[in-house]
Write a protein that holds these residues in place. Sequence first.
Motif, PDB file in Angstrom:
ATOM      1  N   THR A 176     -61.213  31.802  -3.792  1.00  0.00           N
ATOM      2  CA  THR A 176     -61.664  32.582  -2.644  1.00  0.00           C
ATOM      3  C   THR A 176     -61.976  34.016  -3.037  1.00  0.00           C
ATOM      4  O   THR A 176     -61.159  34.709  -3.661  1.00  0.00           O
ATOM      5  CB  THR A 176     -60.587  32.587  -1.538  1.00  0.00           C
ATOM      6  OG1 THR A 176     -60.336  31.235  -1.140  1.00  0.00           O
ATOM      7  CG2 THR A 176     -61.047  33.392  -0.331  1.00  0.00           C
ATOM      8  N   ARG A 191     -54.202  33.229   5.241  1.00  0.00           N
ATOM      9  CA  ARG A 191     -54.922  33.481   3.991  1.00  0.00           C
ATOM     10  C   ARG A 191     -54.239  32.833   2.793  1.00  0.00           C
ATOM     11  O   ARG A 191     -54.897  32.473   1.809  1.00  0.00           O
ATOM     12  CB  ARG A 191     -55.042  34.989   3.755  1.00  0.00           C
ATOM     13  CG  ARG A 191     -56.062  35.657   4.653  1.00  0.00           C
ATOM     14  CD  ARG A 191     -56.196  37.128   4.327  1.00  0.00           C
ATOM     15  NE  ARG A 191     -54.987  37.867   4.682  1.00  0.00           N
ATOM     16  CZ  ARG A 191     -54.761  39.138   4.332  1.00  0.00           C
ATOM     17  NH1 ARG A 191     -55.651  39.781   3.600  1.00  0.00           N
ATOM     18  NH2 ARG A 191     -53.651  39.743   4.721  1.00  0.00           N
ATOM     19  N   CYS A 221     -55.744  29.606   1.392  1.00  0.00           N
ATOM     20  CA  CYS A 221     -57.077  29.563   0.778  1.00  0.00           C
ATOM     21  C   CYS A 221     -56.948  29.230  -0.703  1.00  0.00           C
ATOM     22  O   CYS A 221     -55.945  29.566  -1.349  1.00  0.00           O
ATOM     23  CB  CYS A 221     -57.777  30.914   0.932  1.00  0.00           C
ATOM     24  SG  CYS A 221     -58.454  31.216   2.583  1.00  0.00           S
ATOM     25  N   TYR A 261     -62.290  36.619   2.718  1.00  0.00           N
ATOM     26  CA  TYR A 261     -61.692  35.995   3.886  1.00  0.00           C
ATOM     27  C   TYR A 261     -62.560  36.338   5.093  1.00  0.00           C
ATOM     28  O   TYR A 261     -62.793  37.509   5.387  1.00  0.00           O
ATOM     29  CB  TYR A 261     -60.273  36.505   4.132  1.00  0.00           C
ATOM     30  CG  TYR A 261     -59.320  36.222   2.994  1.00  0.00           C
ATOM     31  CD1 TYR A 261     -58.831  37.254   2.208  1.00  0.00           C
ATOM     32  CD2 TYR A 261     -58.903  34.927   2.714  1.00  0.00           C
ATOM     33  CE1 TYR A 261     -57.954  37.004   1.160  1.00  0.00           C
ATOM     34  CE2 TYR A 261     -58.036  34.666   1.687  1.00  0.00           C
ATOM     35  CZ  TYR A 261     -57.564  35.703   0.900  1.00  0.00           C
ATOM     36  OH  TYR A 261     -56.694  35.447  -0.130  1.00  0.00           O
ATOM     37  N   CYS A 274     -62.197  30.710   4.192  1.00  0.00           N
ATOM     38  CA  CYS A 274     -62.118  30.991   2.752  1.00  0.00           C
ATOM     39  C   CYS A 274     -63.528  30.885   2.176  1.00  0.00           C
ATOM     40  O   CYS A 274     -64.127  29.803   2.180  1.00  0.00           O
ATOM     41  CB  CYS A 274     -61.198  29.988   2.051  1.00  0.00           C
ATOM     42  SG  CYS A 274     -59.636  29.678   2.928  1.00  0.00           S
TER      43      CYS A 274
END
Length: 211
Positions: free
Chosen positions: A193, A186, A189, A196, A207
């Motif tokens: 974003t 994550r 991203c 997720y 993303c």
Amino acid sequence: MRERWSAGVAGAVAAVLLAAGCTFGGGGSGSLAGAASTSGAPTPAVPGSGAGPRFLDVGECSSFGRTSSTEVSCASERAAARVVARYDGAAAGGPVCPENTDFVLHISAQDVSYDEDGDGRVPQGYACMRNLQPPHPGDPGRGGGPRTVVGDCVYGVGDGRVRETACDGSGRREPQYKVVRAVDTRAKCPASTALYVQLGGDRPVGCAVRL
């Protein structure tokens, strides 16, 4: 050998996590006839001929029917979809299908008159299929297919789940988020974003930005 198939759900439900930290959860049947060699040795397979020693192998084609489907030559007017990947075992926990997959056929033995390797049984498996002609629901933004991929759009369905829908608004529900990148964590991203999305594969984090 006769085999039974059932098509995977077209609209994949994806597991998601809100960027703000809130947690979200988690996109017919018939008989299929395979071909067998009666000479005691496997018949050499011609890709797409429907005559290979393995039922619905990569490159082979299937027909569509209201109540049943069969393996057919890809040159046949009855051919509707081609196998892009084929795996033994159950789809749950198995390798994911390629991103261009339109639907999945789940295969199990129904009436075994011969088997592929002579061990007396035919393994369960699944075939990742792509339609020979449009539409291709598995393509990015089309709102279907067994996987969520970059370019797909989703909307919330409650209980912490999201479902794919067409990005152009032609589906039953308007899109709320769009997956713009696939990464392995994550942290990779972009700052924009908002969501997720769990994608699977070697880049399992999607993303998604708010539309």
